[in-house]
Design a protein around this motif. Structure first.
Motif, PDB file in Angstrom:
ATOM      1  N   LEU A  91      -5.638  48.315 -33.436  1.00  0.00           N
ATOM      2  CA  LEU A  91      -5.338  46.960 -32.996  1.00  0.00           C
ATOM      3  C   LEU A  91      -5.921  46.795 -31.601  1.00  0.00           C
ATOM      4  N   TYR A  92      -6.817  45.816 -31.454  1.00  0.00           N
ATOM      5  CA  TYR A  92      -7.424  45.551 -30.154  1.00  0.00           C
ATOM      6  C   TYR A  92      -6.832  44.269 -29.588  1.00  0.00           C
ATOM      7  N   CYS A  93      -6.403  44.315 -28.353  1.00  0.00           N
ATOM      8  CA  CYS A  93      -5.955  43.100 -27.700  1.00  0.00           C
ATOM      9  C   CYS A  93      -7.175  42.373 -27.144  1.00  0.00           C
ATOM     10  N   ILE A 133      -8.323  42.531 -34.434  1.00  0.00           N
ATOM     11  CA  ILE A 133      -8.383  41.941 -33.105  1.00  0.00           C
ATOM     12  C   ILE A 133      -7.366  40.813 -33.012  1.00  0.00           C
ATOM     13  N   GLY A 134      -6.689  40.736 -31.907  1.00  0.00           N
ATOM     14  CA  GLY A 134      -5.707  39.671 -31.747  1.00  0.00           C
ATOM     15  C   GLY A 134      -4.921  39.821 -30.465  1.00  0.00           C
ATOM     16  N   LYS A 135      -3.674  39.379 -30.510  1.00  0.00           N
ATOM     17  CA  LYS A 135      -2.852  39.398 -29.303  1.00  0.00           C
ATOM     18  C   LYS A 135      -1.530  40.085 -29.567  1.00  0.00           C
ATOM     19  N   PHE A 136      -1.156  40.958 -28.672  1.00  0.00           N
ATOM     20  CA  PHE A 136       0.177  41.537 -28.757  1.00  0.00           C
ATOM     21  C   PHE A 136       1.180  40.489 -28.303  1.00  0.00           C
ATOM     22  N   THR A 137       2.270  40.398 -29.028  1.00  0.00           N
ATOM     23  CA  THR A 137       3.277  39.398 -28.668  1.00  0.00           C
ATOM     24  C   THR A 137       4.472  40.043 -27.971  1.00  0.00           C
TER      25      THR A 137
END
Lengths: 144, 144
Positions: A91-93, A133-137
């Motif tokens: 998982l890439y931020c 790829i995305g955003k950690f919440t």
DNA sequence: TCTTATAACAGAATAATTCTTATTTAACAA
DNA sequence: TTGTTAAATAAGAATTATTCTGTTATAAGA
């Protein structure tokens, strides 16, 4: 992982057990978040200020060759390293340099089956890795 | 892609149209196989020997920021570039530096559905890319 | 303990990329 | 068409990450 385990890993690969190699392995494990060579060097030098920078690079190279650690592909221009070797994805931020492992056996099976059916022409697959790829919440502190 | 199209791309992004930018875009497209900055510079200089190396890097940076080209992750330590922006994956040869694009809409849908069901905790996915590693079983010449 | 291949050290060298400052130019307005 | 200005480029120095080189030290087996 304890010192003893590191030594065993090295012996399994018929690598000489040196304090430098142990220190580098400890660093990668201690740092988490897939450290860069630079971060590893910094960490190593805290407890072992006499270890040469070139040695850290050499040790990393040896480890990668022997599959004790893996290089992680990144969009930036520095390599990052990780220790464990089981099949996993990342998982890439998109907003920071945080990278986390993602293991999912169901997904692995799904992909395997998919590509068994859908033969690729002129290509024999040996490994598949997802870059998610995305955003950690959440904000779990990551030691960098 | 013709010159005209490159100009249009730049204008769409409100970027100034300069001969340097056109030359760099032409180079990336002309070279295929996801060239390195160095290869791009080399290509550019054949027809435009007066373009500075730093300019090529600057132009590439601008293009990446504006999503006109993408950086490709590699295991080696140099970045490589590609132009087109549709969703696609990469086939990596484990024995050479060959990289090919892989587009597969069925696969994209499969993954989308999979992750819709299987919510990831603390992570909002924006993009998924596969690194498919293996061996090409043909020898199509790649211009490097 | 002795021997030897391997590893580590120190620092020089290299390669890729970024930065700096001055100069030029594309785009827009008059 | 010309003038204005922000943005882009040139040239080369500087930086950064990494690799290399020659020498010294050491782990592991005899």
């Amino acid at each position: 992982m304890k010192n003893k385990d590191i030594i065993e890993k090295l012996l399994n690969k018929r690598l000489k057990v040196t304090p430098q190699r142990i220190a580098v392995m400890e660093a990668i494990e201690g740092l988490k978040n897939h450290p860069t060579a630079e971060k590893i060097t910094g960490f190593v030098k805290i407890h072992h200020p006499n270890i040469a920078t070139g040695t850290v690079y050499k040790v990393l190279e040896t480890f990668v060759e022997n599959k004790l650690v893996a290089k992680v592909k990144t969009e930036k221009d520095v390599m990052r390293y990780e220790t464990h070797s089981e099949v996993h994805h990342h998982l890439y931020c998109s907003e920071s340099d945080r990278i986390e492992d993602y293991e999912d056996e169901d997904l692995n099976i799904l992909l395997k089956e998919y590509f068994n059916k859908k033969k690729l022409r002129n290509f024999r697959i040996s490994d598949i890795r997802l870059q998610i790829i995305g955003k950690f919440t959440n904000n779990n502190s990551i030691k960098n």
